[in-house]
Design an enzyme around this catalytic site. Structure first.
Site, mmCIF file in Angstrom:
data_model
loop_
_atom_site.group_PDB
_atom_site.id
_atom_site.type_symbol
_atom_site.label_atom_id
_atom_site.label_comp_id
_atom_site.label_asym_id
_atom_site.label_seq_id
_atom_site.Cartn_x
_atom_site.Cartn_y
_atom_site.Cartn_z
ATOM 1 N N ASP A 278 0.811 -1.216 0.000
ATOM 2 C CA ASP A 278 0.000 0.000 0.000
ATOM 3 C C ASP A 278 0.846 1.268 0.000
ATOM 4 O O ASP A 278 0.482 2.265 -0.621
ATOM 5 C CB ASP A 278 -0.968 -0.015 1.188
ATOM 6 C CG ASP A 278 -2.108 -1.006 0.967
ATOM 7 O OD1 ASP A 278 -2.422 -1.282 -0.208
ATOM 8 O OD2 ASP A 278 -2.663 -1.517 1.952
ATOM 9 N N SER B 158 -4.542 -8.641 10.921
ATOM 10 C CA SER B 158 -4.580 -7.334 10.274
ATOM 11 C C SER B 158 -5.558 -7.453 9.122
ATOM 12 O O SER B 158 -5.391 -8.293 8.236
ATOM 13 C CB SER B 158 -3.181 -6.972 9.777
ATOM 14 O OG SER B 158 -3.274 -5.944 8.821
#
Ligand code: ARG
Length: 403
Positions: A126, A177
């Site tokens: 990301d 996560s």
């Protein structure tokens, strides 16, 4: 890099992005932090997130609904491109990043900020997607990445937050996560870090297990216009409702789970679990309609370019030149992708059982049939095969002559 005065921070409401707020101000001397939380249909309590940013020291806290552009400008092109990274992952997380980056930049312009910031670590994809997108859209803006540089462990991050009045996570922290939006959920970490450990059932939220899926199969018909899904079971739906409906249908039959080891941009192999029921269902149906409506050579070339498209989206190159050029090709091919595909959902599977296109089917019954209506000229095959096989016969004869 000079000091930033005013930064717009991509904000999720979690501990890490919350700690970014005081950290940017105290450690890096940023005078004002404005947060932006994107609503991508993840179902979070957004008012609480908006308030939490203010409590953590943001001077302004913005929440923006990006669901509609997320689906029409990012998910639908991915469906038209049948985008599956490494042949499997439909990019549910990756597709959101260039959109969030675009909105961050717009907000930075609106509030007169000289920087944008995000809380990505240095190991993930990301950070690549955000940094490259921002660099393309707004080369003059500084990109601040505190979590990539602060070197704090999770415990240290929580402790830093507590010193700044940011409450540590209340419930017993889940070891996972999770990134989520309307397209799906990406789950990593905790016990999943061992690629040989079976994912526990508790991690799933959009799909039921095969065991819990109904014994009764369910048929579903997806309608497409120019490659975009437009209807389910004959009912026209707006893009967002269509994705929601596809998620509910596929998920209720346990279709759309993925357990894979993937190759990250930064060179690491990572074990990821995904559940993206609607997106996978729609891509499967879309591929099938293309088999009926695209010419053979276009289809084969498109299948190769689809891999390139998926790779570059995964690798953060959404705003790059290859994506731009490939979109031209993809869009041109989709003009004829009109029709319907019927699938049967049952116990974790979605099986195509029918496809039709009133306007653009290239399937010609009189050519394909073995019945009396057959119009194919069988005698023409002989001359074709003589020419087609000529290079092979010449080469083989030459091989035989040699010792
Ligand atoms: N590996 C996926 C991607 O790069 C998803 C990562 C999502 N993040 C997470 N915290 N689960 O697109």
């Amino acid at each position: 890099m000079g000091r930033a005065k005013k930064a717009v921070l991509a904000y999720s409401g979690g501990v890490d992005t919350s700690v970014c707020i005081p950290y940017l101000k105290q450690e890096w001397g940023v005078e004002e932090v404005i947060t932006f939380a994107a609503d991508l249909g993840q179902g979070d309590e957004l008012e609480a997130i908006r308030q939490k940013a203010l409590d953590s020291g943001a001077s302004q806290s913005i929440v923006g609904d990006l669901i509609e552009p997320f689906i029409t400008e990012f998910a639908f092109p991915a469906i038209r491109a049948n985008a599956l990274y490494e042949g499997r992952y439909p990019l549910s997380t990756a597709l959101a990043r260039p959109l969030i980056a675009r909105r961050l930049v717009e907000i930075a312009r609106e509030v007169g900020a000289d920087a944008v910031a995000h809380g990505c670590t240095g190991k993930g994809n990301d950070q690549v997607r955000f940094d490259v997108a921002i660099g393309a859209l707004a080369p003059d803006l500084k990109v601040l990445t505190p979590a990539r540089e602060w070197g704090m462990s999770r415990e240290q991050t929580i402790a830093y937050g507590e010193r700044c009045g940011i409450p540590s996570p209340v419930s017993k922290k889940s070891p996972y996560s999770i990134d989520l939006n309307l397209l799906g959920r990406s789950i990593e970490a905790g016990p999943l870090e061992d690629p040989n450990v079976e994912p526990p059932e508790e991690i799933y939220a959009m799909t039921v297990s095969v065991e819990a899926a109904p014994d009764q199969a369910q048929s579903v018909e997806i309608g497409f216009e120019q490659g975009n899904p437009v209807s389910i079971d004959g009912l026209r739906l707006d893009p967002v409702s269509l994705i929601r409906q596809a998620n509910a249908l596929a998920g209720s039959h346990g279709f759309g789970r993925l357990d894979m080891v993937e190759n990250r941009v930064v060179g690491i192999k990572s074990r990821e679990i995904y559940e993206t029921p609607g997106l996978l269902l729609l891509i499967k149906a879309h591929q099938e309609l293309e088999s009926l409506t695209l010419a053979a050579d276009v289809l084969r070339t498109k299948r190769q370019l689809e891999q390139q498209w998926a790779d570059l989206v995964y690798q953060g190159l959404w705003y790059g030149p290859l994506k731009d050029a490939l979109d031209g090709f993809m869009d041109r091919t989709q003009q004829t992708v009109n029709g319907t595909v019927r699938l049967k959902l049952h116990k974790g599977n979605a099986t195509v059982v029918g496809r039709s296109s009133a306007s653009h089917s290239l399937f010609v019954h009189d050519m394909a049939t073995y019945g009396a209506e057959d119009q194919f000229d069988h005698k023409a095959a002989e001359g074709f095969i003589y020419v087609w096989g000529l290079p092979t016969r010449l080469w083989a004869a030459n091989q035989r002559r040699r010792p």
